[in-house]
Design a protein around this motif. Structure first.
Motif, mmCIF file in Angstrom:
data_model
loop_
_atom_site.group_PDB
_atom_site.id
_atom_site.type_symbol
_atom_site.label_atom_id
_atom_site.label_comp_id
_atom_site.label_asym_id
_atom_site.label_seq_id
_atom_site.Cartn_x
_atom_site.Cartn_y
_atom_site.Cartn_z
ATOM 1 N N SER A 58 0.855 -1.176 0.000
ATOM 2 C CA SER A 58 0.000 0.000 0.000
ATOM 3 C C SER A 58 0.893 1.228 0.000
ATOM 4 C CB SER A 58 -0.900 0.026 1.239
ATOM 5 O OG SER A 58 -1.557 1.275 1.332
ATOM 6 N N SER B 194 -0.103 4.294 0.254
ATOM 7 C CA SER B 194 -0.761 5.429 0.903
ATOM 8 C C SER B 194 0.249 6.083 1.848
ATOM 9 C CB SER B 194 -1.974 4.948 1.698
ATOM 10 O OG SER B 194 -2.398 5.944 2.607
ATOM 11 N N CYS B 195 0.380 7.396 1.753
ATOM 12 C CA CYS B 195 1.349 8.084 2.612
ATOM 13 C C CYS B 195 0.983 7.997 4.087
ATOM 14 C CB CYS B 195 1.487 9.544 2.196
ATOM 15 S SG CYS B 195 2.484 9.752 0.712
ATOM 16 N N SER B 196 -0.297 7.893 4.404
ATOM 17 C CA SER B 196 -0.698 7.881 5.815
ATOM 18 C C SER B 196 -0.757 6.480 6.410
ATOM 19 C CB SER B 196 -2.040 8.585 6.008
ATOM 20 O OG SER B 196 -3.029 7.948 5.212
ATOM 21 N N THR B 197 -1.133 5.481 5.615
ATOM 22 C CA THR B 197 -1.294 4.130 6.182
ATOM 23 C C THR B 197 -0.505 3.069 5.431
ATOM 24 O OG1 THR B 197 -3.247 3.717 4.813
ATOM 25 C CG2 THR B 197 -3.608 4.669 7.021
ATOM 26 N N ASN C 118 2.890 1.007 3.547
ATOM 27 C CA ASN C 118 4.072 0.332 4.084
ATOM 28 C C ASN C 118 5.314 0.537 3.215
ATOM 29 O OD1 ASN C 118 3.050 -1.281 2.010
ATOM 30 N ND2 ASN C 118 3.554 -3.208 3.018
ATOM 31 N N ASP D 118 7.686 2.479 3.727
ATOM 32 C CA ASP D 118 8.879 2.656 4.557
ATOM 33 C C ASP D 118 9.501 1.321 4.952
ATOM 34 O OD1 ASP D 118 6.773 1.994 6.275
ATOM 35 O OD2 ASP D 118 7.607 3.168 7.928
ATOM 36 N N GLY E 229 8.746 6.132 1.578
ATOM 37 C CA GLY E 229 7.888 6.855 2.502
ATOM 38 C C GLY E 229 8.540 8.122 3.029
ATOM 39 N N HIS E 230 7.934 8.638 4.104
ATOM 40 C CA HIS E 230 8.407 9.878 4.716
ATOM 41 C C HIS E 230 8.909 9.590 6.123
ATOM 42 C CE1 HIS E 230 6.802 12.355 1.514
ATOM 43 N NE2 HIS E 230 5.671 11.684 1.594
ATOM 44 N N ASP F 192 11.220 10.266 0.784
ATOM 45 C CA ASP F 192 10.133 11.256 0.770
ATOM 46 C C ASP F 192 9.231 11.061 -0.436
ATOM 47 O OD1 ASP F 192 10.761 12.448 3.210
ATOM 48 O OD2 ASP F 192 12.224 13.777 2.274
ATOM 49 N N CYS G 236 6.016 8.129 -1.428
ATOM 50 C CA CYS G 236 5.255 6.982 -0.929
ATOM 51 C C CYS G 236 5.017 5.916 -1.989
ATOM 52 C CB CYS G 236 3.925 7.456 -0.346
ATOM 53 S SG CYS G 236 4.166 8.512 1.102
#
Length: 165
Positions: free
Chosen positions: A48, A50-53, A55, A57, A106-107, A120, A122
């Protein structure tokens, strides 16, 4: 006789001089203290971005300084994959001899103390089945090449090193 011997030595030395630089230039292309140590190309869980949820990273590439005495600044180094996706280290990150850094998706907060730099971005960068990663010096010279496939285990991630210079 003496003139022929001198001439033969001169011709042989000239042939060797012409041969040696070509070999050295090719070997120097990959002379670098920094090498790709391994890759975690398939982030655990369902992918996924998605920057908020998501993976992203959990997907990372490990670059190590294999020098026994030289500290290397990553600023200006470029990481690319076979499709041409790229990441450039734009900040100073100093790798002491034997040290490594994980380039994560990710961030997050870059940290030399925690050995991490975030892209930086996603989006996933590495293919889950196979890919080739190129590491370039700030000069543009190739520092390393690292390929993997899904079928085998990578020393640092979950891929196979099919070619590592």
């Amino acid at each position: 006789m003496r003139i022929r011997s001198v001439l033969a030595v001169a011709v042989t030395a000239g042939a060797l001089a012409a041969f040696v630089p070509a070999v050295s230039a090719q070997a120097a292309e990959y002379s670098s203290a920094l090498k790709v140590r391994g890759i975690q190309y398939d982030a655990p869980g369902r992918d996924s971005n998605s920057c908020s949820t998501g993976n992203t990273d959990q997907e990372y590439l490990t670059v190590k300084n294999y020098s026994s005495s030289t500290t290397v600044n990553l600023k200006g180094y470029v990481v690319k994959d076979a499709a041409g996706n790229r990441f450039t280290f734009t900040a100073n990150h100093y790798l002491q001899p034997g040290d490594y850094i994980k380039l994560r998706g990710g961030h997050g907060t870059d940290s030399d103390a925690n050995n991490v730099v975030y892209r930086d971005n996603c989006n996933f960068l590495w293919n889950n089945d196979q890919d080739t990663i190129y590491l370039y010096k700030p000069s543009g010279a190739r520092a390393d090449v690292h390929s993997y496939t899904k079928r085998d285990h990578d020393r640092d991630g979950n891929g196979y090193i099919s070619y590592h210079s």
